[in-house]
Design a protein around this motif. Structure first.
Motif: not given
Length: 224
Positions: A86-89, A109-115, A118-122, A127-133
């Motif tokens: 996430q940090t690198r992205a 805008r950068a943080v929201v794009v990456i968030a 993560c939710e959409a699997g882009e 996204p499953g790993r994101f929810q697991c985290m």
């Protein structure tokens, strides 16, 4: 993975060729590392973070615990690979923001794009790993502590980035430190809100957006 530095010689341009592709040994190491991460998140999803052991992660990849510790210092370290990605992205997304965009707008805008990714699997995120985290953070104080420590360590990178965008020296100007600290705090506040109140404020990306909007109102320094 670390690429081998290119050799220079006759007939090469001043810049030389691009980096050599990783060799067989490096590729094997990377595959083992990725397998350990995959196995860890499978186990985390099935059993929870605290109930999963290093030995189980290693066994799932058919390696020893000693081999595991060649790649990761702890199971917290494995879990936080997602935060590292996430940090690198986010830093890559920040680098692409327009040069004249106010700093907090660029960060928001950068943080929201990456968030959202993560939710959409882009952008390669699971996204499953994101929810697991998110779930593990809620259930494990040890992992939460590790996440906060990771965020503090990475804050220096953000301070330097903000200083460069503003054209100031962080050794003599407090603004990069305040902005980076506020941005880190906003992200953590959004995550904590999601953990404590569920979707009362919307998804993680929506909550992050709201948190950064509050900062945008007061810390939106223009570019140099």
């Amino acid at each position: 993975m670390t690429a081998t530095a290119p050799e220079t010689g006759a007939g090469q341009g001043a810049s030389g060729p691009g980096p050599r592709p990783p060799g067989r040994r490096e590729r094997k190491k990377q595959r083992t590392r990725e397998a350990l991460v995959d196995a860890a998140f499978d186990l985390f999803s099935a059993k929870g973070f605290d109930a999963t052991t290093v030995e189980e992660i290693a066994d799932a990849v058919d390696v020893s615990s000693r081999t595991f510790f060649r790649y990761f210092a702890s199971k917290e370290d494995v879990a936080l690979t997602f935060q590292e990605e996430q940090t690198r992205a986010i830093m890559a997304a920040l680098a692409e923001r327009p040069a004249d965009e106010p700093i907090m707008t660029a960060l928001r805008r950068a943080v929201v794009v990456i968030a959202r990714a993560c939710e959409a699997g882009e952008l390669g995120f699971d996204p499953g790993r994101f929810q697991c985290m998110l779930s593990m953070m809620n259930d494990s104080p040890a992992l939460m502590a590790g996440s906060l420590e990771h965020a503090q360590k990475k804050q220096t990178i953000l301070i330097d980035f903000v200083a460069e965008r503003l054209g100031v020296d962080p050794a003599t100007d407090l603004r990069p430190h305040v902005i980076a600290g506020a941005a880190t705090g906003a992200f953590q506040a959004a995550a904590e809100t999601i953990r404590r109140h569920g979707d009362a404020f919307g998804s993680m990306s929506q909550t992050v957006d709201q948190a950064f909007a509050l900062l945008e109102e007061s810390l939106n320094y223009p570019q140099r």
